[in-house]
Motif scaffolding. Structure first.
Motif, PDB file in Angstrom:
ATOM      1  N   ASP A  13       0.823  -1.202   0.000  1.00 31.64           N
ATOM      2  CA  ASP A  13       0.000   0.000   0.000  1.00 31.64           C
ATOM      3  C   ASP A  13       0.860   1.256   0.000  1.00 31.64           C
ATOM      4  N   GLY A  14       1.937   1.234   0.768  1.00 31.14           N
ATOM      5  CA  GLY A  14       2.837   2.388   0.807  1.00 31.14           C
ATOM      6  C   GLY A  14       3.487   2.656  -0.542  1.00 31.14           C
ATOM      7  N   LEU A  15       3.917   1.596  -1.210  1.00 41.79           N
ATOM      8  CA  LEU A  15       4.523   1.766  -2.537  1.00 41.79           C
ATOM      9  C   LEU A  15       3.512   2.288  -3.553  1.00 41.79           C
ATOM     10  N   ILE A  16       2.313   1.751  -3.539  1.00 39.94           N
ATOM     11  CA  ILE A  16       1.291   2.183  -4.489  1.00 39.94           C
ATOM     12  C   ILE A  16       0.865   3.621  -4.188  1.00 39.94           C
ATOM     13  N   LEU A  17       0.750   3.972  -2.918  1.00 38.06           N
ATOM     14  CA  LEU A  17       0.393   5.338  -2.540  1.00 38.06           C
ATOM     15  C   LEU A  17       1.487   6.323  -2.971  1.00 38.06           C
ATOM     16  N   ALA A  18       2.745   5.941  -2.806  1.00 35.89           N
ATOM     17  CA  ALA A  18       3.858   6.792  -3.250  1.00 35.89           C
ATOM     18  C   ALA A  18       3.832   6.952  -4.770  1.00 35.89           C
ATOM     19  N   PHE A  19       3.567   5.855  -5.492  1.00 37.15           N
ATOM     20  CA  PHE A  19       3.478   5.919  -6.949  1.00 37.15           C
ATOM     21  C   PHE A  19       2.343   6.848  -7.369  1.00 37.15           C
ATOM     22  N   LEU A  20       1.193   6.708  -6.733  1.00 37.87           N
ATOM     23  CA  LEU A  20       0.047   7.559  -7.053  1.00 37.87           C
ATOM     24  C   LEU A  20       0.382   9.018  -6.753  1.00 37.87           C
ATOM     25  N   GLY A  21       1.055   9.270  -5.660  1.00 35.21           N
ATOM     26  CA  GLY A  21       1.460  10.630  -5.336  1.00 35.21           C
ATOM     27  C   GLY A  21       2.433  11.204  -6.352  1.00 35.21           C
ATOM     28  N   LEU A  22       3.325  10.387  -6.870  1.00 33.18           N
ATOM     29  CA  LEU A  22       4.289  10.856  -7.867  1.00 33.18           C
ATOM     30  C   LEU A  22       3.624  11.199  -9.197  1.00 33.18           C
ATOM     31  N   ILE A  23       2.699  10.367  -9.619  1.00 28.86           N
ATOM     32  CA  ILE A  23       2.077  10.649 -10.920  1.00 28.86           C
ATOM     33  C   ILE A  23       0.945  11.666 -10.816  1.00 28.86           C
ATOM     34  N   ALA A  24       0.591  12.062  -9.606  1.00 27.55           N
ATOM     35  CA  ALA A  24      -0.474  13.046  -9.422  1.00 27.55           C
ATOM     36  C   ALA A  24       0.082  14.428  -9.078  1.00 27.55           C
ATOM     37  N   ARG A  25       1.347  14.668  -9.370  1.00 29.43           N
ATOM     38  CA  ARG A  25       1.964  15.964  -9.089  1.00 29.43           C
ATOM     39  C   ARG A  25       1.847  16.874 -10.304  1.00 29.43           C
ATOM     40  N   ASP A  26       1.896  18.169 -10.061  1.00 31.38           N
ATOM     41  CA  ASP A  26       1.761  19.151 -11.143  1.00 31.38           C
ATOM     42  C   ASP A  26       2.907  19.119 -12.143  1.00 31.38           C
ATOM     43  N   ASN A  27       4.091  18.791 -11.707  1.00 27.88           N
ATOM     44  CA  ASN A  27       5.256  18.890 -12.585  1.00 27.88           C
ATOM     45  C   ASN A  27       5.591  17.588 -13.317  1.00 27.88           C
ATOM     46  N   THR A  28       4.659  16.661 -13.359  1.00 26.68           N
ATOM     47  CA  THR A  28       4.913  15.433 -14.114  1.00 26.68           C
ATOM     48  C   THR A  28       4.283  15.548 -15.496  1.00 26.68           C
ATOM     49  N   LYS A  29       4.769  14.747 -16.430  1.00 25.07           N
ATOM     50  CA  LYS A  29       4.218  14.769 -17.788  1.00 25.07           C
ATOM     51  C   LYS A  29       2.810  14.193 -17.823  1.00 25.07           C
ATOM     52  N   LEU A  30       2.518  13.300 -16.902  1.00 25.17           N
ATOM     53  CA  LEU A  30       1.201  12.661 -16.837  1.00 25.17           C
ATOM     54  C   LEU A  30       0.537  13.119 -15.537  1.00 25.17           C
ATOM     55  N   ASP A  31      -0.151  14.245 -15.597  1.00 26.43           N
ATOM     56  CA  ASP A  31      -0.758  14.813 -14.391  1.00 26.43           C
ATOM     57  C   ASP A  31      -2.179  14.288 -14.237  1.00 26.43           C
ATOM     58  N   ILE A  32      -2.292  13.205 -13.497  1.00 25.22           N
ATOM     59  CA  ILE A  32      -3.594  12.575 -13.285  1.00 25.22           C
ATOM     60  C   ILE A  32      -4.471  13.427 -12.379  1.00 25.22           C
ATOM     61  N   ALA A  33      -3.883  14.055 -11.385  1.00 27.26           N
ATOM     62  CA  ALA A  33      -4.668  14.811 -10.405  1.00 27.26           C
ATOM     63  C   ALA A  33      -5.360  16.007 -11.040  1.00 27.26           C
ATOM     64  N   LYS A  34      -4.711  16.667 -11.978  1.00 28.80           N
ATOM     65  CA  LYS A  34      -5.330  17.826 -12.615  1.00 28.80           C
ATOM     66  C   LYS A  34      -6.580  17.403 -13.391  1.00 28.80           C
ATOM     67  N   ALA A  35      -6.522  16.255 -14.027  1.00 29.78           N
ATOM     68  CA  ALA A  35      -7.654  15.791 -14.821  1.00 29.78           C
ATOM     69  C   ALA A  35      -8.698  15.062 -13.984  1.00 29.78           C
ATOM     70  N   HIS A  36      -8.269  14.373 -12.933  1.00 27.89           N
ATOM     71  CA  HIS A  36      -9.187  13.504 -12.161  1.00 27.89           C
ATOM     72  C   HIS A  36      -8.905  13.600 -10.656  1.00 27.89           C
ATOM     73  N   MET A  37      -9.108  14.770 -10.077  1.00 29.83           N
ATOM     74  CA  MET A  37      -8.771  14.994  -8.667  1.00 29.83           C
ATOM     75  C   MET A  37      -9.592  14.112  -7.718  1.00 29.83           C
ATOM     76  N   VAL A  38     -10.894  14.046  -7.883  1.00 31.38           N
ATOM     77  CA  VAL A  38     -11.740  13.274  -6.960  1.00 31.38           C
ATOM     78  C   VAL A  38     -11.418  11.783  -7.013  1.00 31.38           C
ATOM     79  N   PRO A  39     -11.278  11.184  -8.211  1.00 32.79           N
ATOM     80  CA  PRO A  39     -10.872   9.768  -8.222  1.00 32.79           C
ATOM     81  C   PRO A  39      -9.510   9.517  -7.581  1.00 32.79           C
TER      82      PRO A  39
END
Length: 186
Positions: free
Chosen positions: A85-111
């Motif tokens: 869970d910690g690894l997956i949460l860290a991965f999700l946090g990394l790909i949900a940051r503003d400065n990444t090429k794949l910004d999941i959080a900007k497009a899908h914040m609630v999910p």
């Protein structure tokens, strides 16, 4: 500035709620009680023609030690789930940051926040399983009672471990779906 949920986010979040409810309530593999397990283990450690495990300390001690190893294995599983869970949460946090090429959080914040909540819930259950359990003094008076109490504890922990595994897998599947949705532009 508020977050606007698109149709994908609404469907994803709704499906996640339904899947989480199903994952938390459907348990076909957890037995209703432990009496059959207790009888099978007692028979395993008793010798024919001898008295029961309560009258032979060596039999009773071996049976209780075996049941205690089940608890140890369950705690090892909980540690593994917590690490996952910690690894997956860290991965999700990394790909949900503003400065990444794949910004999941900007497009899908609630999910993203919903999935983080599932992982946090799974981790909290695992941490809860690590509580020290002394048990009742009455359960320590005989080997049979100690075995019964420990088997009841293992049944309860199995129930919660199964829940954490399902929540973790559900979160992992949700992350994969979000990545795909973000890449294809949904």
């Amino acid at each position: 500035m508020g977050t606007v949920m698109g149709p994908f986010d609404l469907i994803f979040t709704g499906a996640l709620i339904v899947a989480t409810t199903g994952a938390m309530t459907w348990f076909p593999d957890i037995p209703g009680g432990t009496q059959g397990h207790h009888e099978a283990l007692t028979a395993r450690f008793e010798r024919s023609g001898d008295d029961g495990i309560d009258e032979h300390p060596s039999y009773g001690d071996a049976a209780v030690a075996y049941v205690d190893r089940i608890v140890d294995r369950q705690l090892t599983k909980a540690r593994g789930i917590l690490s996952f869970d910690g690894l997956i949460l860290a991965f999700l946090g990394l790909i949900a940051r503003d400065n990444t090429k794949l910004d999941i959080a900007k497009a899908h914040m609630v999910p993203v926040l919903s999935l983080m909540g599932l992982l946090a819930g799974s981790s909290a259950i695992c941490l809860f399983l690590f509580r020290a359990r002394w048990g009742y003094v009455a359960d320590l008076r005989t080997f049979s009672r100690e075995m019964a109490a420990t088997l009841a504890l293992t049944r309860q922990r199995s129930y919660w471990i199964e829940r954490t595994v399902r929540l973790s897998l559900l979160s992992l599947g949700g992350i994969v779906m979000l990545v795909i949705a973000t890449v294809i532009g949904v």
